[in-house]
Structures are given as structure tokens and as C-alpha cells.
Write a protein that holds these residues in place. Structure first.
Motif, PDB file in Angstrom:
ATOM      1  N   THR A   7      32.547   4.724  21.161  1.00 12.58           N
ATOM      2  CA  THR A   7      31.728   4.836  19.958  1.00 12.58           C
ATOM      3  C   THR A   7      32.285   3.880  18.928  1.00 12.58           C
ATOM      4  OG1 THR A   7      33.089   6.614  19.186  1.00 12.58           O
ATOM      5  CG2 THR A   7      31.138   7.224  20.397  1.00 12.58           C
ATOM      6  N   VAL A  16      33.821   8.293  30.626  1.00 14.67           N
ATOM      7  CA  VAL A  16      32.709   7.900  31.484  1.00 14.67           C
ATOM      8  C   VAL A  16      32.909   8.557  32.842  1.00 14.67           C
ATOM      9  CG1 VAL A  16      31.534   5.972  32.593  1.00 14.67           C
ATOM     10  CG2 VAL A  16      32.458   5.715  30.301  1.00 14.67           C
ATOM     11  N   LEU A  60      23.233  10.941  30.423  1.00 17.90           N
ATOM     12  CA  LEU A  60      24.326  11.320  29.537  1.00 17.90           C
ATOM     13  C   LEU A  60      25.672  11.179  30.237  1.00 17.90           C
ATOM     14  CD1 LEU A  60      22.872  14.518  27.801  1.00 17.90           C
ATOM     15  CD2 LEU A  60      23.023  12.202  26.866  1.00 17.90           C
ATOM     16  N   ARG A  63      26.353   7.306  30.823  1.00 14.71           N
ATOM     17  CA  ARG A  63      26.383   6.613  29.539  1.00 14.71           C
ATOM     18  C   ARG A  63      26.064   5.137  29.709  1.00 14.71           C
ATOM     19  NH1 ARG A  63      29.035  10.700  26.716  1.00 14.71           N
ATOM     20  NH2 ARG A  63      30.564  11.843  27.916  1.00 14.71           N
ATOM     21  N   SER A 102      20.911   7.678  27.729  1.00 10.89           N
ATOM     22  CA  SER A 102      22.199   7.044  28.006  1.00 10.89           C
ATOM     23  C   SER A 102      22.728   6.342  26.755  1.00 10.89           C
ATOM     24  CB  SER A 102      22.066   6.055  29.161  1.00 10.89           C
ATOM     25  OG  SER A 102      21.111   5.064  28.850  1.00 10.89           O
ATOM     26  N   GLY A 105      24.162   9.058  24.758  1.00  9.60           N
ATOM     27  CA  GLY A 105      25.384   9.558  25.371  1.00  9.60           C
ATOM     28  C   GLY A 105      26.558   8.638  25.191  1.00  9.60           C
ATOM     29  N   SER A 106      26.276   7.352  25.030  1.00  9.17           N
ATOM     30  CA  SER A 106      27.372   6.424  24.837  1.00  9.17           C
ATOM     31  C   SER A 106      27.872   6.445  23.407  1.00  9.17           C
ATOM     32  CB  SER A 106      26.920   5.007  25.204  1.00  9.17           C
ATOM     33  OG  SER A 106      25.868   4.600  24.345  1.00  9.17           O
ATOM     34  N   THR A 110      28.509  14.295  24.443  1.00  6.72           N
ATOM     35  CA  THR A 110      27.428  15.205  24.872  1.00  6.72           C
ATOM     36  C   THR A 110      27.925  16.267  25.840  1.00  6.72           C
ATOM     37  OG1 THR A 110      26.886  13.641  26.609  1.00  6.72           O
ATOM     38  CG2 THR A 110      25.612  13.499  24.562  1.00  6.72           C
TER      39      THR A 110
END
Lengths: 177, 538
Positions: A7, A16, A60, A63, A102, A105-106, A110
């Protein structure tokens, strides 16, 4: 395929995961089969959208926007193929859902059940809205909700709740990369 | 360029995937064609899994339901077994009720078609010994059952009421050795008494050896016994053996005497014609018509003169069962004969219209009208039609003289001797036969248990003896050679000489098997032009 995403806002490292491809395909097939089977035995389960939930889960989990859109496209096209409508309607909607799921989610974690529930709740409406819009634009069909607004909210909530348990079950098959 | 592609790679892939799907969608919409390849692939992948999963699910469910989840199965099995037994019992009961309904329907049909007045009764028991063949029925004196009433079924006669109680009656079956029935063979018209021999058979007696009787000949009641109305089926000849003088004819009753459940008691009998041999299978359309074979007796035979309205209405044939001839309510053979004779006389009168000769039947010479009878020369025949049963005035003879146990007929005075009430005696000027109450018919007002009113010998049924008629009644003139008077029947000469003793003792009276008749009666059926010339007017 390994995608390491961080993030950028808070610079938190996001884990991941990857799932065995065979298991992933098997899970997708099971989801599609159950989507066709369960309403035969339990008509009320027609409100569930297991392919959508599986699409969101893999998006998710991985990602990866590319992976998400391809998984979404594959599940959507398979769902179209087993139906009687035009092939591509669910493919397009689930491709978009997979891509943005995705992407989301990245950026956020999540793994929390509450977030998962909110994400699924939101993507249920995204999926439904996209489908109706495409149907109206491409096929010139009227935009009619399959349920009343209250009922659609309830259906979305049910799917969200189910997703929490389903994702917890499917978490067993993912491995951290 | 590489930087731009790598920077927007995901977006470009998304757009590319979406574009491909949009093109595919547009292709389908535009061409109205499917994309079979994708469907085939998807179905090829999915359906095997579906089959396996479906089979697995079914196997699991089947295993669970058929082998594992068997709780309460034993109890359920027991409950179902009990239900099966109960339903079987219900089915048997319904089957029995349906059969009973069919039997009762047959009885009702028979009762409707017959002119006799009958009462249905249920067989409630039988004799306790093998030596006596009796039945008990559930009707007795309260149902107006009287002694010596005939008990029949649509298949044939059963017996006669022997004893009457309140609420029950005892029926003497025709196979009982003490039973007797006046019978005749349908084809040869031979008369003879029928006696029970025990077991399930009867024996017809006093048929001379020279008479031709064949196996399977049908035997009907002759009405001579005053108990069974004429024309009821008795059975068929099952064996014939020549005896010293008379044949030994065994008759198998047509009524199922060992399987009786419902019977009919003849309260008021009416003679019926003996049907011809039943046709194999009459066409349905033709069944509504009246074939000549169904016309009364020899009258209805082809070539017979009696094909007029008197014989026109006839009942539908019932194979092997009684066939009531529904000419008019209460009409008997004699009525029909008289009606035909009247027509014949009218035709003769018309032919002689130009002449001075009177068409009316002249009174018998030397006869004087009996008190209460019409004056001599009165046209007798027209009165027949006006004569209804039960309206006969006194003064007419109804019985054959010389018959023991029967009313003795005397010219003019017979009505006084007879037990007939005024209501049943014929008016003056009618034929004797027309005035005779039908065989088995009970005299209204007569005491219970009386013998039927027409208690004459069988000869009275077929003959009209001028000697027993009042002057002016229908008379056969002396010297009429066409008349074929059977022995024992009162013919023209009956007034001058007494009738020969009857060969057939009435079954209602104790039959004497050792009393052979003077001559067995044989009706004249050889001449179709003169089927019953005894009453043939000139």
C-alpha cells in the motif's frame, strides 16, 4: 506468478497469497456447479452468487489486477456458457469486478471479516449494476431489478455474510508467497 | 512506449479483455448467432463433473435413505402391512357388494320384465339334513308370503314356499324328493311332472318311450301345478334312459340351487310364453325389434296367422332366462288367442257381409244359458278385449272336470262352484279362457293360503270346452276336424263326455308317481296353421 504489492498510502506491507492452480480451477468449477445445483434442491439458494464470491475471493487473495480480471472473465464466461443468454454478459461484469476487487485488495487489508463483508456487499451491487447497465446498453433490455430494493439489500447482505464464512473456508487453500 | 505500456499494462489488458468480450457479444447480437465453441467447451468441462457429482450425491443419498436411515422402518412396515390387510378386506368386501349389486340388478330387471308380482327375499339358511332340500328365506307372513307360492330366480325356478313363519319362510326346493313341478319340454311340448330325486337333479316322468327327447332339451313350467306360472325355466335334460313304459329323464335345474343368495317369491303369477331356443348372439340393433321367434309360442312362428297386434309387442329376448311377453298388462295366451280369433271372425264376417248368414257364433244346440250368462247368440269375442282380469262375473266355468283336487267345471254352474270371487269371473259372453284368472294368480279376497283361483287342470289352460261355456260364448262347433284336441283336454265333445284324467298331477298336490296318466299330453304344434285350434272360432 508472484505479485508483491504494498500500500502506497501507509507503506504497509500486504501479504500476497497464491492458490494451487488445480485447486483454484476445482473451486471455480464447484462454485459454478453448486450455483446450478443448489437451486434445484433449495430454491431459495438461487439468491446466492457463488461465482461472484469466488471471483472476489481470488481477486482479493492474489491482489493482482491481471489475475483478477482473467479469473473474473473465465468464471463469467463459464457462467454465460451454462446459461441461455448471450455469452459475455457475466464475463464482462465479472472481469470488471475481478479487476477492481484485486485493485482494492492490493490497497487494503481484506483479511478482516468485516472488510470482506463490506467489500462483497459493495461488489454485489457493482456486479448487479454493471449487469443491468450492460443489458440496457448492449441488449436494449429494460433495467429492472430482479428483486425489490429491500430484498436486493437482503440478498446482498446474505451473500456478504456467506462470503465471510466461505472466505474463511477457502483461506485454508491459500499459501503465503 | 514501453514505459507507457508497462505503466498502463493492467488497464490495457482490462480494456482488451473487455473489448474482446464486447466484440463477441456484439457478434452474437448482430448476427443472432451463438458462440458454440465456448458453450461446447464449457459444457464438455462441466457436464462430466456434473454427472460424477450427481451420481455421487444420489449414491450417498440413496445409501443413506435405503441402508442407514432406516429408523422406524420396522414399525412403518408393520403399519403398512396392517393397512394392506385392511385394504384387502375392504377390496373383498367391495367385490362382494359389487357382486351382490349385480345379482340384485339382475333380479330387479327380471322382476321388471316379468308380469308377475314378486317379492325379493334373501336366502338365510338351508336344511340341516341332506335328505330334505329346503331353504329359509327372510320373508314371511308379514311380507304377504303364503304357502305354495313359487320361489324363483332369473335363471329358473327354485321351489315353493312350504311353511310360512313371521319373518321367515321355508322353501321346498324342486330337487327335494317330495317336490313336484308341472313341466313341459320346450321343443316337443311334452308335458310331465317333475320330481326331485335328491342331490341336484330332478326327474321328469311319464314321458313315453316312443316320444323323442334329446339331451339338452329345455324344460319349462307348464303351469299345470297351479303353483309355478307357466313359462318359467326349470332346467335342461341331462340324461335320458328308456324305462319299461316311460322314459327316465333327468333334468338339471338351471337355477344355481347350491349358490342361492337372493330369490324372488311370486306373489301373483302370470303365465309367460316359453321362449324359442335362444339365438347365439343377436345383433344389438336387431335386439330392439321383435323377431318372430320371440312371439308367443307357436303363434309367433313364421307363417302363423297370429302376427297381428296381439302378438306384436314382445319383450326383448333374454337368453336362458324368462322372457315375458308384454302384450298388454295382464294379458294371457288365451287373451291373445281370443283376440286373434276375434279378428279372424271379423274378417270372415266381412267376407260374408253380402250374405244373409249371421257371422255370430251360433249357440250350441241344446244348451241353455246358465244363470248369469249372456243370452245365446251374443257375440262373445268382442267382450274379450273389454274383459280385464279380475272383472269376470260369475257364471263361467274355469276348471276342468274330472280332475281330483281341482274345481269341477260345469256348464254355467261352474262359477258357483268355483272359489272365484265375483271380481275374477268372466262376464257373460266371454270365452272361458279369458275369464280364467291366470295360473298362479291369487284370488283377491280369498283366504290366505288358498289354492290359486284357477285351480283347474292344465287342460283348461289350452282348451275352451264348449261344455263349460255358457251359451253364446266362443264355441268351437262340433265336427270341426281341424281341432286337434289332446288327450285330457276338453274339446268339443267335452260337454258330452268327461275329460280324460290328466297325465300330469299338479305339483301342488301330493304327486303320486305310481299313477300313470291315461295318455301324456302333447300339445298340438305340428300344424302351424292351427297352433291352438281348441279356441279357434269358426
Amino acid at each position: 506468478m508472484r505479485v508483491a504489492v504494498q500500500t502506497r498510502a501507509n507503506k504497509l506491507a500486504v501479504e500476497v497469497y497464491r492458490v494451487n492452480p488445480v485447486v483454484a480451477v476445482f473451486i471455480c468449477l464447484i462454485a459454478i456447479l453448486l450455483q446450478g445445483y443448489l437451486p434445484m434442491w433449495f430454491p431459495s439458494t438461487a439468491a446466492l452468487d457463488l461465482p461472484l464470491l469466488v471471483t472476489i475471493f481470488f481477486a482479493l487473495t492474489r491482489r493482482s489486477q491481471v489475475g483478477g480480471l482473467f479469473i473474473g472473465a473465465a468464471i463469467g464466461l463459464a457462467q454465460d456458457s451454462l446459461g441461455h443468454g448471450y455469452i459475455g454478459m457475466f464475463g464482462i461484469t465479472k472481469t470488471i469486478v475481478g479487476y477492481f476487487a484485486s485493485s482494492l485488495g492490493s490497497r487494503v487489508d481484506t483479511d478482516h471479516p468485516g472488510i470482506r463483508m463490506l467489500v462483497v456487499f459493495a461488489f454485489y451491487y457493482v456486479h448487479l449494476g454493471l449487469f443491468l447497465v450492460l443489458q440496457r446498453v448492449l441488449l436494449e433490455k429494460p433495467m429492472v431489478l430482479p428483486y425489490t430494493p429491500a430484498r436486493s439489500v437482503a440478498v446482498a447482505a446474505i451473500n456478504a455474510v456467506l462470503a465471510v464464512f466461505l472466505f474463511q473456508f477457502l483461506d485454508r487453500f491459500k499459501k503465503a508467497v | 512506449m514501453d514505459t507507457l505500456f508497462s505503466r498502463y499494462r493492467n488497464v490495457m489488458l482490462l480494456v482488451a479483455v473487455l473489448f474482446i468480450q464486447l466484440v463477441m457479444l456484439a457478434f452474437q447480437v448482430k448476427r443472432e448467432r451463438d458462440v458454440p465453441l465456448i458453450r461446447v467447451w464449457a459444457v464438455s468441462v462441466i457436464t462430466p463433473i456434473e454427472k460424477v457429482s450427481s451420481g455421487t450425491v444420489r449414491a450417498v443419498v440413496g445409501t443413506w435413505q435405503n441402508y442407514l436411515d432406516l429408523r422406524h422402518t420396522r414399525q412403518e412396515n408393520q403399519t403398512l402391512s396392517e393397512e394392506v390387510h385392511r385394504l384387502k378386506l375392504n377390496a373383498y368386501q367391495l367385490h362382494d357388494e359389487a357382486q351382490e349389486a349385480r345379482r340384485l340388478e339382475a333380479l330387479l330387471d327380471f322382476k321388471r320384465e316379468s308380469q308377475s308380482e314378486m317379492a325379493a327375499a334373501r336366502v338365510i339358511g338351508s336344511s340341516a339334513s341332506e335328505t330334505s332340500r329346503v331353504l329359509f328365506i327372510d320373508r314371511g307372513s308379514e311380507a304377504h308370503i303364503r304357502r305354495n307360492m313359487a320361489v324363483i330366480t332369473p335363471d329358473g325356478i327354485v321351489g315353493k314356499v312350504y311353511r310360512v313363519f313371521h319373518g321367515a319362510s321355508q322353501v321346498l326346493v324342486i330337487t327335494d324328493p317330495d317336490s313336484g313341478v308341472g313341466a313341459l319340454l320346450a321343443d316337443s311340448r311334452l308335458h310331465g311332472p317333475l320330481r326331485g330325486v335328491g342331490g341336484f337333479f330332478c326327474q321328469m316322468r311319464y314321458i313315453p318311450n316312443e316320444e323323442k327327447v334329446e339331451l339338452g332339451d329345455r324344460v319349462f313350467t307348464s303351469g299345470e301345478d297351479m303353483i309355478y306360472p307357466k313359462g318359467l325355466p326349470i332346467g335342461t335334460v341331462s340324461s335320458i334312459r328308456p324305462g319299461p313304459v316311460f322314459k327316465e329323464i333327468t333334468v338339471q335345474p338351471s337355477a344355481k340351487l347350491n349358490r342361492l343368495e337372493e330369490v324372488l317369491v311370486v306373489l301373483r303369477g302370470a303365465d309367460q310364453e316359453i321362449p324359442d331356443k335362444p339365438e347365439p348372439a343377436p345383433a344389438p340393433a336387431a335386439a330392439e325389434e321383435v323377431p318372430p321367434a320371440m312371439l308367443p309360442g307357436p303363434i309367433g312362428k313364421p307363417g302363423s296367422e297370429m302376427t297381428g297386434p296381439a302378438a306384436a309387442p314382445a319383450a326383448k329376448p333374454r337368453e336362458g332366462k324368462l322372457m315375458p311377453v308384454a302384450t298388454q298388462p295382464g294379458e294371457t295366451d288365451a287373451d291373445r288367442l281370443m283376440l286373434a280369433a276375434r279378428e279372424k271372425a271379423a274378417a270372415a264376417a266381412a267376407a260374408r257381409a253380402t250374405g244373409a248368414a249371421r257371422p255370430a257364433t251360433p249357440p250350441a244346440a241344446g244348451q241353455t244359458p246358465a244363470p248369469g250368462t249372456a243370452p245365446a247368440g251374443t257375440q262373445a269375442l268382442p267382450a274379450v278385449k273389454k274383459t280385464a282380469p279380475g272383472t269376470t262375473p260369475p257364471g263361467t266355468a274355469t276348471a276342468t272336470p274330472g280332475m281330483p283336487g281341482t274345481a269341477t267345471g260345469a256348464p254355467g254352474a261352474a262359477g258357483a262352484k268355483k272359489t272365484t270371487s265375483p271380481a275374477v269371473t268372466a262376464p257373460a259372453g266371454t270365452s272361458v279362457r279369458g275369464a280364467i284368472p291366470r295360473v298362479g294368480e291369487r284370488v283377491p279376497g280369498s283366504p290366505a293360503g288358498d289354492t290359486p283361483a284357477s285351480a283347474g287342470a292344465p287342460a283348461t289352460k289350452k282348451t275352451a270346452a264348449p261344455a263349460r261355456k255358457p251359451a253364446g260364448t266362443l264355441a268351437t262347433p262340433p265336427g270341426d276336424n281341424a281341432v286337434n284336441t289332446p288327450a285330457g283336454a276338453s274339446s268339443n265333445g267335452a260337454a258330452k263326455k268327461p275329460a280324460a284324467p290328466r297325465a300330469t298331477p299338479p305339483a301342488g298336490t301330493p304327486a303320486d308317481p305310481n299313477a300313470p296318466p291315461a295318455a301324456p299330453k302333447k300339445k298340438n304344434t305340428a300344424d302351424p296353421q292351427n297352433p291352438r285350434p281348441e279356441v279357434e272360432p269358426r
